[in-house]
Design a protein around this motif. Sequence first.
Motif, PDB file in Angstrom:
ATOM      1  N   ASN A 241       0.845  -1.188   0.000  1.00 20.18           N
ATOM      2  CA  ASN A 241       0.000   0.000   0.000  1.00 20.18           C
ATOM      3  C   ASN A 241       0.889   1.249   0.000  1.00 20.18           C
ATOM      4  N   PRO A 242       0.809   2.087  -1.026  1.00 19.98           N
ATOM      5  CA  PRO A 242       1.754   3.199  -1.146  1.00 19.98           C
ATOM      6  C   PRO A 242       1.549   4.304  -0.117  1.00 19.98           C
ATOM      7  N   ARG A 243       0.403   4.320   0.534  1.00 24.10           N
ATOM      8  CA  ARG A 243       0.144   5.342   1.548  1.00 24.10           C
ATOM      9  C   ARG A 243       0.346   4.801   2.960  1.00 24.10           C
ATOM     10  N   LEU A 244      -0.254   3.668   3.234  1.00 27.06           N
ATOM     11  CA  LEU A 244      -0.321   3.178   4.611  1.00 27.06           C
ATOM     12  C   LEU A 244       0.907   2.405   5.049  1.00 27.06           C
ATOM     13  N   THR A 245       1.870   2.192   4.146  1.00 24.61           N
ATOM     14  CA  THR A 245       3.162   1.636   4.555  1.00 24.61           C
ATOM     15  C   THR A 245       4.101   2.721   5.058  1.00 24.61           C
ATOM     16  N   LYS A 246       3.726   3.977   4.862  1.00 24.29           N
ATOM     17  CA  LYS A 246       4.539   5.099   5.342  1.00 24.29           C
ATOM     18  C   LYS A 246       4.327   5.310   6.846  1.00 24.29           C
ATOM     19  N   ASP A 247       5.180   6.120   7.458  1.00 32.19           N
ATOM     20  CA  ASP A 247       4.938   6.505   8.844  1.00 32.19           C
ATOM     21  C   ASP A 247       3.771   7.501   8.880  1.00 32.19           C
ATOM     22  N   GLU A 248       3.267   7.763  10.068  1.00 27.35           N
ATOM     23  CA  GLU A 248       2.049   8.561  10.180  1.00 27.35           C
ATOM     24  C   GLU A 248       2.202   9.969   9.622  1.00 27.35           C
ATOM     25  N   GLU A 249       3.297  10.615   9.893  1.00 25.32           N
ATOM     26  CA  GLU A 249       3.480  11.984   9.415  1.00 25.32           C
ATOM     27  C   GLU A 249       3.550  12.031   7.880  1.00 25.32           C
ATOM     28  N   SER A 250       4.223  11.065   7.284  1.00 27.90           N
ATOM     29  CA  SER A 250       4.281  11.011   5.821  1.00 27.90           C
ATOM     30  C   SER A 250       2.897  10.740   5.244  1.00 27.90           C
ATOM     31  N   PHE A 251       2.137   9.875   5.891  1.00 26.30           N
ATOM     32  CA  PHE A 251       0.774   9.593   5.449  1.00 26.30           C
ATOM     33  C   PHE A 251      -0.076  10.855   5.489  1.00 26.30           C
ATOM     34  N   LYS A 252       0.004  11.606   6.579  1.00 22.77           N
ATOM     35  CA  LYS A 252      -0.774  12.834   6.711  1.00 22.77           C
ATOM     36  C   LYS A 252      -0.404  13.835   5.611  1.00 22.77           C
ATOM     37  N   ALA A 253       0.866  13.906   5.274  1.00 28.42           N
ATOM     38  CA  ALA A 253       1.305  14.821   4.213  1.00 28.42           C
ATOM     39  C   ALA A 253       0.747  14.383   2.860  1.00 28.42           C
ATOM     40  N   ILE A 254       0.749  13.086   2.601  1.00 27.81           N
ATOM     41  CA  ILE A 254       0.186  12.570   1.354  1.00 27.81           C
ATOM     42  C   ILE A 254      -1.292  12.932   1.252  1.00 27.81           C
ATOM     43  N   MET A 255      -2.032  12.701   2.326  1.00 28.38           N
ATOM     44  CA  MET A 255      -3.476  12.937   2.305  1.00 28.38           C
ATOM     45  C   MET A 255      -3.806  14.417   2.185  1.00 28.38           C
ATOM     46  N   ALA A 256      -2.952  15.272   2.712  1.00 30.65           N
ATOM     47  CA  ALA A 256      -3.187  16.717   2.639  1.00 30.65           C
ATOM     48  C   ALA A 256      -2.918  17.286   1.256  1.00 30.65           C
ATOM     49  N   ASN A 257      -2.264  16.515   0.411  1.00 30.77           N
ATOM     50  CA  ASN A 257      -1.869  17.041  -0.899  1.00 30.77           C
ATOM     51  C   ASN A 257      -2.413  16.203  -2.058  1.00 30.77           C
ATOM     52  N   LEU A 258      -3.547  15.532  -1.863  1.00 31.90           N
ATOM     53  CA  LEU A 258      -4.127  14.729  -2.932  1.00 31.90           C
ATOM     54  C   LEU A 258      -4.737  15.588  -4.038  1.00 31.90           C
ATOM     55  N   GLY A 259      -5.267  16.746  -3.672  1.00 36.20           N
ATOM     56  CA  GLY A 259      -5.842  17.645  -4.665  1.00 36.20           C
ATOM     57  C   GLY A 259      -7.042  17.057  -5.392  1.00 36.20           C
ATOM     58  N   LEU A 260      -7.885  16.308  -4.688  1.00 41.69           N
ATOM     59  CA  LEU A 260      -9.036  15.658  -5.317  1.00 41.69           C
ATOM     60  C   LEU A 260     -10.183  16.640  -5.522  1.00 41.69           C
ATOM     61  N   PRO A 261     -10.964  16.477  -6.592  1.00 43.51           N
ATOM     62  CA  PRO A 261     -12.111  17.369  -6.829  1.00 43.51           C
ATOM     63  C   PRO A 261     -13.236  17.098  -5.841  1.00 43.51           C
ATOM     64  N   TYR A 262     -14.126  18.054  -5.711  1.00 47.57           N
ATOM     65  CA  TYR A 262     -15.300  17.910  -4.855  1.00 47.57           C
ATOM     66  C   TYR A 262     -16.164  16.778  -5.412  1.00 47.57           C
ATOM     67  N   PRO A 263     -16.568  15.814  -4.570  1.00 54.03           N
ATOM     68  CA  PRO A 263     -17.361  14.689  -5.077  1.00 54.03           C
ATOM     69  C   PRO A 263     -18.648  15.164  -5.744  1.00 54.03           C
ATOM     70  N   LYS A 264     -18.890  14.712  -6.970  1.00 50.59           N
ATOM     71  CA  LYS A 264     -20.020  15.231  -7.729  1.00 50.59           C
ATOM     72  C   LYS A 264     -21.373  14.813  -7.167  1.00 50.59           C
ATOM     73  N   MET A 265     -21.422  13.723  -6.412  1.00 50.57           N
ATOM     74  CA  MET A 265     -22.695  13.232  -5.877  1.00 50.57           C
ATOM     75  C   MET A 265     -22.942  13.622  -4.426  1.00 50.57           C
ATOM     76  N   ILE A 266     -21.971  14.277  -3.783  1.00 52.44           N
ATOM     77  CA  ILE A 266     -22.028  14.439  -2.338  1.00 52.44           C
ATOM     78  C   ILE A 266     -23.259  15.213  -1.862  1.00 52.44           C
ATOM     79  N   ASP A 267     -23.659  16.265  -2.593  1.00 48.34           N
ATOM     80  CA  ASP A 267     -24.771  17.091  -2.140  1.00 48.34           C
ATOM     81  C   ASP A 267     -26.107  16.349  -2.190  1.00 48.34           C
TER      82      ASP A 267
END
Length: 287
Positions: A241-267
């Motif tokens: 797993n490219p995210r969860l094999t990292k240490d916690e701080e590295s994981f948090k940095a990855i998740m903070a910089n995903l740049g994903l669009p707003y989910p189109k179905m969320i509303d």
Amino acid sequence: MQVLGSSRFVSPIKLHRVLPAVRLEASAVAAMPGDNAVTTRPVLLFRQLFEKESSTYTYLVADTAHPDRPAVLVDPVDRTADRDASLVKELGLKLLYVMNTHVHADHITGTGLLKTKVPGVKSIISKASGARADVLVDPGEKIFIGNLFLEVRPTPGHTKGCVTYVTGEGLEQPHPRMAFTGDALLIRGCGRTDFQGGDAAQLYNSVHSQIFTLPLDTLLYPAHDYRGQTVTTVGEELQYNPRLTKDEESFKAIMANLGLPYPKMIDAAVPANMVCGLHEVLQSSRV
């Protein structure tokens, strides 16, 4: 079990408390010592079903050795409610519960529609989700499907109410064990943490403490996959797993910089899923 790359852990919960509401469902109760009923060895029927618009997996789990042939559906989708109800009927199963791992943001759950199509079926979601359902589960509770059962493990972080349903431990339970991880853990990935009360640190510790502590051969079935994969294992994800094999701080940095669009179905999806997917029905009834 030592988990690679983890900087802190939360002790795994003790899964021992039986869900009272499920215990009251006669056809879902395994015979206990002293009961007059004869306990039969469970026979697992398992189906992985797919909804292509949201790339969602729905799972059918049943005990076909039990006289009632009880079954549950995990993470059904409204678009495929007819398909799911037809399959249950064709296989001669009694659908007891329609269950969600969390309040989904990318599709409307099929639980509400299935309740209108299959008499007597009840909906299940975690109490922590804040959503409405017939049965609200807490960590450590067990959901019986004939003589099979699913344990409820808390895996918040993608949303505040995420849970993972894990098949039971024991000689007569499925081996390898199976875990329905929702969006908490995906195949070589994980759910995003930037909405619905998401928290990257919480997700990291949820996965490491509640999923990665399961046996290495445990089969992991996510709520989604976008690359045509269907299943993974604890051992695979601990290694690849490219995210969860990292240490916690590295994981948090990855998740903070995903740049994903707003989910189109969320509303549309979240308000509906807070009421079992029957938002439009409830709204029209108030007019």
